[in-house]
Write a protein that holds these residues in place. Structure first.
Motif, mmCIF file in Angstrom:
data_model
loop_
_atom_site.group_PDB
_atom_site.id
_atom_site.type_symbol
_atom_site.label_atom_id
_atom_site.label_comp_id
_atom_site.label_asym_id
_atom_site.label_seq_id
_atom_site.Cartn_x
_atom_site.Cartn_y
_atom_site.Cartn_z
ATOM 1 N N VAL A 28 0.793 -1.090 0.112
ATOM 2 C CA VAL A 28 0.082 0.025 -0.090
ATOM 3 C C VAL A 28 0.926 1.071 0.023
ATOM 4 C CG1 VAL A 28 -1.746 1.380 1.380
ATOM 5 C CG2 VAL A 28 -1.971 -1.276 1.092
ATOM 6 N N VAL A 29 1.994 1.281 0.653
ATOM 7 C CA VAL A 29 2.804 2.572 0.791
ATOM 8 C C VAL A 29 3.451 2.622 -0.690
ATOM 9 C CG1 VAL A 29 4.940 3.297 2.003
ATOM 10 C CG2 VAL A 29 3.144 2.279 3.373
ATOM 11 N N LEU A 30 4.102 1.434 -1.240
ATOM 12 C CA LEU A 30 4.902 1.319 -2.077
ATOM 13 C C LEU A 30 3.804 1.957 -3.512
ATOM 14 C CD1 LEU A 30 7.312 0.802 -3.914
ATOM 15 C CD2 LEU A 30 6.594 -1.585 -4.216
ATOM 16 N N SER A 31 2.513 1.781 -3.233
ATOM 17 C CA SER A 31 1.614 2.186 -4.310
ATOM 18 C C SER A 31 1.610 3.655 -4.322
ATOM 19 C CB SER A 31 0.110 1.545 -3.947
ATOM 20 O OG SER A 31 -0.800 2.168 -5.221
ATOM 21 N N ASP A 32 1.551 4.245 -3.434
ATOM 22 C CA ASP A 32 1.589 5.601 -3.262
ATOM 23 C C ASP A 32 3.166 6.181 -3.775
ATOM 24 O OD1 ASP A 32 -0.988 5.821 -1.969
ATOM 25 O OD2 ASP A 32 -0.216 5.825 -0.181
ATOM 26 N N ASP A 33 4.064 5.531 -3.387
ATOM 27 C CA ASP A 33 5.444 6.045 -3.947
ATOM 28 C C ASP A 33 5.362 5.970 -5.450
ATOM 29 O OD1 ASP A 33 6.183 6.579 -1.480
ATOM 30 O OD2 ASP A 33 7.329 4.586 -0.920
ATOM 31 N N THR A 35 3.057 6.014 -7.622
ATOM 32 C CA THR A 35 2.356 7.170 -8.390
ATOM 33 C C THR A 35 3.191 8.370 -8.386
ATOM 34 O OG1 THR A 35 0.279 6.204 -7.369
ATOM 35 C CG2 THR A 35 0.295 8.653 -8.132
ATOM 36 N N LYS A 36 3.933 8.856 -7.270
ATOM 37 C CA LYS A 36 4.628 10.003 -7.308
ATOM 38 C C LYS A 36 5.848 9.848 -8.256
ATOM 39 C CE LYS A 36 5.198 9.787 -2.830
ATOM 40 N NZ LYS A 36 5.199 9.894 -1.335
ATOM 41 N N PHE A 37 6.546 8.671 -8.217
ATOM 42 C CA PHE A 37 7.515 8.454 -9.130
ATOM 43 C C PHE A 37 7.156 8.457 -10.763
ATOM 44 C CE2 PHE A 37 9.681 6.178 -5.457
ATOM 45 C CZ PHE A 37 10.522 7.103 -5.100
ATOM 46 N N ASP A 38 5.914 7.913 -10.852
ATOM 47 C CA ASP A 38 5.643 7.966 -12.139
ATOM 48 C C ASP A 38 5.367 9.253 -12.596
ATOM 49 O OD1 ASP A 38 4.177 7.577 -14.692
ATOM 50 O OD2 ASP A 38 2.882 5.729 -13.852
ATOM 51 N N THR A 39 4.826 10.354 -12.142
ATOM 52 C CA THR A 39 4.812 11.595 -12.248
ATOM 53 C C THR A 39 6.308 12.410 -12.553
ATOM 54 O OG1 THR A 39 2.609 12.064 -11.210
ATOM 55 C CG2 THR A 39 4.036 13.788 -11.667
ATOM 56 N N GLN A 40 7.158 11.880 -11.681
ATOM 57 C CA GLN A 40 8.534 12.553 -11.637
ATOM 58 C C GLN A 40 9.248 11.987 -12.945
ATOM 59 O OE1 GLN A 40 11.142 11.267 -8.434
ATOM 60 N NE2 GLN A 40 12.941 11.824 -9.592
ATOM 61 N N PHE A 41 9.121 10.827 -13.495
ATOM 62 C CA PHE A 41 9.872 10.074 -14.527
ATOM 63 C C PHE A 41 9.080 10.811 -15.761
ATOM 64 C CE2 PHE A 41 11.204 5.965 -12.640
ATOM 65 C CZ PHE A 41 11.910 6.474 -11.372
ATOM 66 N N GLU A 42 7.789 10.874 -15.980
ATOM 67 C CA GLU A 42 7.406 11.689 -17.054
ATOM 68 C C GLU A 42 7.887 13.061 -17.292
ATOM 69 O OE1 GLU A 42 2.913 12.550 -18.856
ATOM 70 O OE2 GLU A 42 2.866 11.898 -16.785
ATOM 71 N N GLN A 43 7.984 13.968 -16.072
ATOM 72 C CA GLN A 43 8.490 15.387 -16.055
ATOM 73 C C GLN A 43 9.963 15.283 -16.660
ATOM 74 O OE1 GLN A 43 7.831 16.345 -12.032
ATOM 75 N NE2 GLN A 43 5.552 17.034 -12.631
ATOM 76 N N SER A 44 10.794 14.114 -16.243
ATOM 77 C CA SER A 44 12.057 14.055 -16.637
ATOM 78 C C SER A 44 12.263 13.855 -18.005
ATOM 79 C CB SER A 44 12.839 12.971 -15.812
ATOM 80 O OG SER A 44 12.774 13.097 -14.278
ATOM 81 N N HIS A 270 9.606 0.630 -17.154
ATOM 82 C CA HIS A 270 9.541 -0.402 -16.179
ATOM 83 C C HIS A 270 8.844 -0.150 -14.754
ATOM 84 C CE1 HIS A 270 13.057 -2.051 -18.584
ATOM 85 N NE2 HIS A 270 13.122 -3.184 -17.869
ATOM 86 N N LEU A 271 8.894 1.151 -14.650
ATOM 87 C CA LEU A 271 8.045 1.603 -13.313
ATOM 88 C C LEU A 271 6.644 1.287 -13.619
ATOM 89 C CD1 LEU A 271 8.718 3.466 -10.719
ATOM 90 C CD2 LEU A 271 7.260 5.092 -11.902
ATOM 91 N N LYS A 272 5.926 1.686 -14.976
ATOM 92 C CA LYS A 272 4.743 1.111 -15.049
ATOM 93 C C LYS A 272 4.500 -0.159 -14.886
ATOM 94 C CE LYS A 272 3.271 5.047 -16.877
ATOM 95 N NZ LYS A 272 1.990 6.060 -16.446
#
Length: 359
Positions: A28-33, A35-44, A270-272
C-alpha cells in the motif's frame, strides 16, 4: 469480444515478472510512492525531450528519441523486463529505489550540463551584442582609431561618448561647460548609426570622473574605452573561442540528452510494469494471476476501447464493475454513482503517453 477490441486498438503482450511481494501494508505504501515516481519520471522525460527539441531546432522528435536503438513505440510493443539491471529476486522496494536513483542521477547531470551550456551561451550572446549592437553598447575596437585619441599625455585624456541623435544640439551646446578643464572645440563625431553618434571629447584627466558623472545626468552615454592596438585581434579571438565552446557544448549536450532520454524512458516503462504488478496484487489478491497487455488505441477510438473493456471485464469488479460496465444505464445507488464519477475501472489500467512531437 477480443475480435471486437482488435477493431479499435492494437494489442501487445506486456510481460511483467513475478516479484517478491512482501507484506500488504508495504504494498500500500509502495503504491503511493510509485504514483509519485510515475509523475516524476514523466516530467524528466519531457524536460529532456524539450532540451533535444531546443538544441536540434526540430519539433518532430520521434526519429531522435530512441530507447535501446528502438523507437519508443517499438520499445513498448516489444517490452521485456531488464533482469540484468533490475533483478527480480530483489524486493519491490529495492527495485523502485534503483529506478528512482537512476532517474535522479540523470536529472542532476542534465541540470548541471544545461546550466553550464546556458552560461556559455549567454556569454557568447553578450559578446555578439557587443559586436552587433548600437554605439551605446557595441565594442568600439576597430571603430575608434588611434588618431581619435590623445595618447601618452601626462595631463590630457580622451573620452568617448555615445550621444542619442535627438540630443546632438544639447551635446554641442553643453559639453564644454559640464566641468572645468575641457578642451574647447575638442568634440568630433567619429561614427553614427540609426540611434547614436559617437563623439570624442578631450579634457584633463583630473576632471574625467566628474565629467562622466555630469554627462550621464544629461543622458549622454559615457563609453568605458581605452585605445589598444591589439584589442581588435583579442576581441575576435575571444569571440571565436566563445563560439567554438558554445558549439562543442551544444553538440555534447544534445548527444547526452538523446542518450539519457532513452535511459529515463526505459526506467519509466519499467516503473509502469511495477505499478501494474503492485496494483494487480492489491486489487485481486494472492497468488498473482493476471495478464498484462499494452493497448494502442486507433486514432479517435479511445472511447470505443474503454467501452469494449468495460463490457468484457466489468464482472471483475463485482457490483461496482458491473455498474460501470452498464455505461449508459441508470445507476440508482448513490455510492455506485460516485464510483462511476471517479473513473473506477474493474481492471488495472495506466496511461503511458509519449507524444513528444509538436506541430
Amino acid at each position: 469480444m477480443k475480435g471486437k477490441l482488435a477493431e479499435f486498438a492494437e494489442t501487445y503482450n506486456f510481460p511483467v515478472p513475478d516479484f517478491k511481494i512482501g507484506t500488504l501494508d508495504a504494498l500500500v505504501v509502495l503504491s503511493d510512492d510509485l504514483t509519485k515516481f510515475d509523475t516524476q519520471f514523466e516530467q524528466s522525460a519531457n524536460k529532456i525531450a524539450d532540451i533535444v527539441r531546443a538544441l536540434s531546432g526540430q519539433n518532430q522528435l520521434a526519429h531522435l528519441l530512441v530507447v535501446n536503438d528502438k523507437s519508443m513505440d517499438d520499445y513498448v510493443r516489444n517490452f521485456q523486463w531488464n533482469t540484468m539491471k533490475y533483478r527480480t529476486d530483489k524486493s519491490l522496494q529495492e527495485t523502485t529505489a534503483t529506478l528512482s536513483q537512476e532517474v535522479n542521477a540523470i536529472d542532476t547531470i542534465m541540470k548541471t550540463k544545461l546550466n553550464t551550456y546556458t552560461l556559455n551561451k549567454n556569454s557568447l550572446q553578450t559578446l555578439q551584442r557587443k559586436q552587433n549592437g548600437n554605439l551605446s553598447v557595441k565594442n568600439l575596437n576597430g571603430i575608434v582609431k588611434k588618431q581619435h585619441c590623445v595618447l601618452n599625455s601626462e595631463y590630457l585624456t580622451t573620452l568617448i561618448i555615445a550621444v542619442p541623435k535627438s540630443l546632438y544640439k544639447q551635446w554641442n551646446a553643453k559639453y564644454e561647460t559640464l566641468t572645468a578643464m575641457v578642451v574647447p572645440r575638442s568634440s568630433t563625431v567619429i561614427a553614427e548609426d540609426d540611434e547614436y553618434g559617437l563623439f570624442t571629447v578631450t579634457l584633463f584627466k583630473r576632471v574625467a570622473e566628474e565629467f562622466s558623472h555630469k554627462a550621464r545626468e544629461e543622458r549622454f552615454v559615457v563609453r568605458d574605452f581605452q585605445y589598444d592596438e591589439d584589442a581588435l585581434q583579442s576581441q575576435q579571438q575571444e569571440l571565436d573561442l566563445a563560439s567554438a565552446t558554445e558549439s562543442d557544448q551544444q553538440a555534447e549536450l544534445l548527444r547526452l540528452a538523446k542518450i539519457n532520454f532513452g535511459e529515463v524512458f526505459g526506467s519509466w516503462v519499467h516503473l509502469k510494469a511495477l505499478r501494474v504488478f503492485v496494483e494487480s496484487v492489491l486489487r485481486y489478491g494472492l497468488p498473482p494471476d493476471f495478464t498484462s497487455v499494452a493497448l494502442v488505441p486507433r486514432p479517435k477510438l479511445e472511447a470505443k476501447v474503454d467501452e469494449t473493456l468495460l463490457a468484457q471485464y466489468g464482472r471483475l469488479g463485482g457490483v461496482h464493475g458491473q455498474a460501470v460496465s452498464s455505461n449508459h444505464e441508470d445507476i440508482l445507488d448513490h455510492d455506485l454513482q460516485s464510483v462511476n464519477d471517479s473513473n473506477y475501472r474493474p481492471y488495472v489500467q495506466f496511461e503511458l503517453s509519449f507524444d513528444f512531437d509538436r506541430s
